[in-house]
Scaffold this active site. Structure first.
Site, short mmCIF file in Angstrom:
data_model
loop_
_atom_site.label_atom_id
_atom_site.label_comp_id
_atom_site.label_asym_id
_atom_site.label_seq_id
_atom_site.Cartn_x
_atom_site.Cartn_y
_atom_site.Cartn_z
N ASP A 194 0.83 -1.20 0.00
CA ASP A 194 0.00 0.00 0.00
C ASP A 194 0.87 1.25 0.00
O ASP A 194 1.50 1.57 1.01
CB ASP A 194 -0.89 -0.04 1.23
CG ASP A 194 -1.84 1.13 1.34
OD1 ASP A 194 -2.07 1.79 0.30
OD2 ASP A 194 -2.36 1.37 2.45
N TYR A 252 -7.69 3.18 8.57
CA TYR A 252 -7.74 3.13 7.11
C TYR A 252 -9.09 3.65 6.65
O TYR A 252 -9.99 3.89 7.46
CB TYR A 252 -7.50 1.70 6.60
CG TYR A 252 -6.13 1.17 6.95
CD1 TYR A 252 -5.01 1.48 6.18
CD2 TYR A 252 -5.94 0.37 8.07
CE1 TYR A 252 -3.76 1.00 6.49
CE2 TYR A 252 -4.69 -0.11 8.41
CZ TYR A 252 -3.60 0.21 7.61
OH TYR A 252 -2.35 -0.26 7.95
N TRP A 307 1.83 -4.51 9.21
CA TRP A 307 1.17 -5.27 10.25
C TRP A 307 0.61 -6.55 9.66
O TRP A 307 0.34 -6.63 8.45
CB TRP A 307 0.03 -4.47 10.92
CG TRP A 307 -1.15 -4.19 10.04
CD1 TRP A 307 -1.35 -3.11 9.24
CD2 TRP A 307 -2.30 -5.05 9.84
NE1 TRP A 307 -2.54 -3.22 8.56
CE2 TRP A 307 -3.14 -4.39 8.91
CE3 TRP A 307 -2.69 -6.28 10.35
CZ2 TRP A 307 -4.36 -4.95 8.48
CZ3 TRP A 307 -3.90 -6.84 9.92
CH2 TRP A 307 -4.72 -6.17 9.00
N THR A 317 -6.12 2.03 -3.29
CA THR A 317 -7.45 2.51 -3.70
C THR A 317 -7.78 1.95 -5.08
O THR A 317 -7.01 2.18 -6.02
CB THR A 317 -7.49 4.05 -3.74
OG1 THR A 317 -7.31 4.56 -2.41
CG2 THR A 317 -8.81 4.55 -4.28
N ASP A 348 -1.93 5.99 -4.97
CA ASP A 348 -2.29 5.04 -3.90
C ASP A 348 -2.68 3.68 -4.48
O ASP A 348 -3.77 3.52 -5.02
CB ASP A 348 -3.45 5.63 -3.10
CG ASP A 348 -3.73 4.86 -1.83
OD1 ASP A 348 -3.16 3.78 -1.64
OD2 ASP A 348 -4.55 5.34 -1.02
N SER A 356 -0.04 4.15 2.89
CA SER A 356 0.20 4.05 4.33
C SER A 356 1.65 3.64 4.54
O SER A 356 2.36 3.35 3.58
CB SER A 356 -0.76 3.04 4.98
OG SER A 356 -0.52 1.72 4.51
N ASN A 376 2.85 1.66 7.69
CA ASN A 376 3.12 0.59 8.65
C ASN A 376 3.00 -0.79 8.04
O ASN A 376 2.17 -1.02 7.15
CB ASN A 376 2.15 0.68 9.83
CG ASN A 376 2.44 1.83 10.75
OD1 ASN A 376 2.00 2.96 10.50
ND2 ASN A 376 3.18 1.58 11.82
#
Length: 397
Positions: free
Chosen positions: A97, A140, A104, A284, A281, A100, A102
């Protein structure tokens, strides 16, 4: 959140090139849509709201929590693939992505159905894991979750990153995570927006001098074809034609760039005469238009809104619809009707809808904000250059 779900199926290495092939599948939401189940629209730009309100930290503003589906668009295909974490390695499907920062994954610390339905990271099974007590909140566009930070060895596209900080989910809502086919998200934006000040994977690759060049690139296939790809350290010249056109990053947060103009059938609209911004992005699925322009754009396309808020067109007229174009650093990037119209069958009938949605969130400087999601990125190979803080686009093959 919009859920461009770009994930890589297996690591593939060639000389001097770290490359990951992307698998493309129809999302579960798309399958529900084909059965006549319509879920409400969620503004994809809600994922950017924490940055705008300066609450992107270890605790978040829950006003952004939205458990509805990401968009009211037609069935979308999703892109995802594999990474591994730990010793011995545990494999996960993740969304790559650019919207963003991070990393996880679902973990055994989480007992929600959204976690147990997916592959869960087991820290006790890794000899290289060490934990922290720092809890983070990850918002998100279509939902949010809580996680605790830990460190372990991460392998992405054949590149081993030791002591990478990542989030182990502790609480996730069913909407939307239960219905997604990925086990986590790997953010590729700038460290300034990373929750908990966690160093992103790309930044660790750069700091450890693991790449030939400090960049990565995406190729997203069209029409449910295979062959989508994410590369680290070099571009794949077989995936585009012509030259790469570069534009500077305007804010080192998301991959944000400037938009100089917007045309419909080569006619300038003037919507960006005072400047627009865009976030590139991969998370999206749609092209997202500033809310104040959407009505005029749909009128120029000849689209009509249905009871679910979707904009529809006559399938027999799709070849006659206008080409739309965005001007970026003096270069026009065209999107033909085949790029922004999605045709599918519902109850035995063909339906054609416009995969352009709206956002009400402006950019940080107040200029109208676009989101260049998969509708745009399937047409243009995209390169993200951290050394020079620029984004490049070239016509995809």
């Amino acid at each position: 959140m919009k859920w461009l779900i770009v994930v890589l199926a297996c690591a593939a290495l060639s000389e001097g090139l770290n490359r990951v092939p992307l698998k493309r599948f129809k999302s579960i939401r798309a399958e529900l849509r084909e059965k006549g189940i319509h879920l409400p629209y969620s503004d994809p730009a809600l994922k950017y709201l924490p940055y705008h309100t300066s609450t992107f930290a270890s605790s978040g503003n829950e006003v952004i929590n939205n458990y509805a589906d990401r968009t009211a668009s037609p069935p979308q295909c999703t892109y995802y693939g594999a990474i591994s974490i730990g010793t011995p390695p545990q494999s996960f499907q993740v969304l790559f992505d650019t919207g963003s920062s991070n990393l996880w994954v679902d973990s055994s610390y989480c007992s929600n159905q959204a976690c147990t339905y997916h592959t869960q990271y087991k820290p006790q099974s890794s000899s290289t894991y060490y934990s922290t007590r720092q809890t983070i909140y990850l918002p998100y566009g279509a939902g949010s979750l809580y996680a605790v930070l830990g460190y372990d060895t991460v392998n992405v596209a054949g590149i081993t990153v030791p002591s990478q900080v990542f989030g182990l989910s502790t609480r996730e809502p069913s909407q939307p995570f239960l219905y997604e086919r990925f086990d986590g998200i790997l953010g590729l934006a700038y460290p300034s927006i990373s929750s908990g000040q966690a160093t992103p994977v790309m930044d660790n690759m750069m700091q450890d001098d693991l790449l030939q060049a400090n960049l990565f690139a995406f190729f997203l296939s069209r029409n449910e074809e295979q062959g989508s790809e994410l590369t680290f350290g070099e571009v794949d010249q077989s995936k585009y034609q012509g030259q790469i056109n570069w534009t500077p990053v305007t804010a080192e947060t998301y991959w944000q760039i400037g938009i100089d103009g917007f045309q419909v059938n080569n006619k300038e609209t003037g919507w960006c005469s005072q400047g627009c911004q865009a976030i590139v992005d991969t998370g999206t699925p749609t092209l997202t238009c500033p809310q104040q322009f959407l009505g005029k754009l749909m009128s120029s396309i000849g689209a009509q809104q249905n009871q679910y808020g979707e904009y529809m067109v006559d399938c027999s007229e799709t070849q006659n619809l206008p080409t739309i174009s965005l001007t970026i650093s003096g270069v026009d990037f065209a999107l033909p009707p085949s790029a922004y119209i999605s045709a599918y069958y519902q109850s035995g009938h063909q339906v054609c809808t416009v995969v352009i949605t709206s956002t009400c969130l402006p950019s940080q400087n107040g200029q109208p904000l676009w989101i260049l999601g998969d509708v745009f990125l399937r047409e243009y190979y995209s390169v993200y250059d951290r050394s020079n803080n620029r984004v490049g686009f070239a016509t995809a093959v």
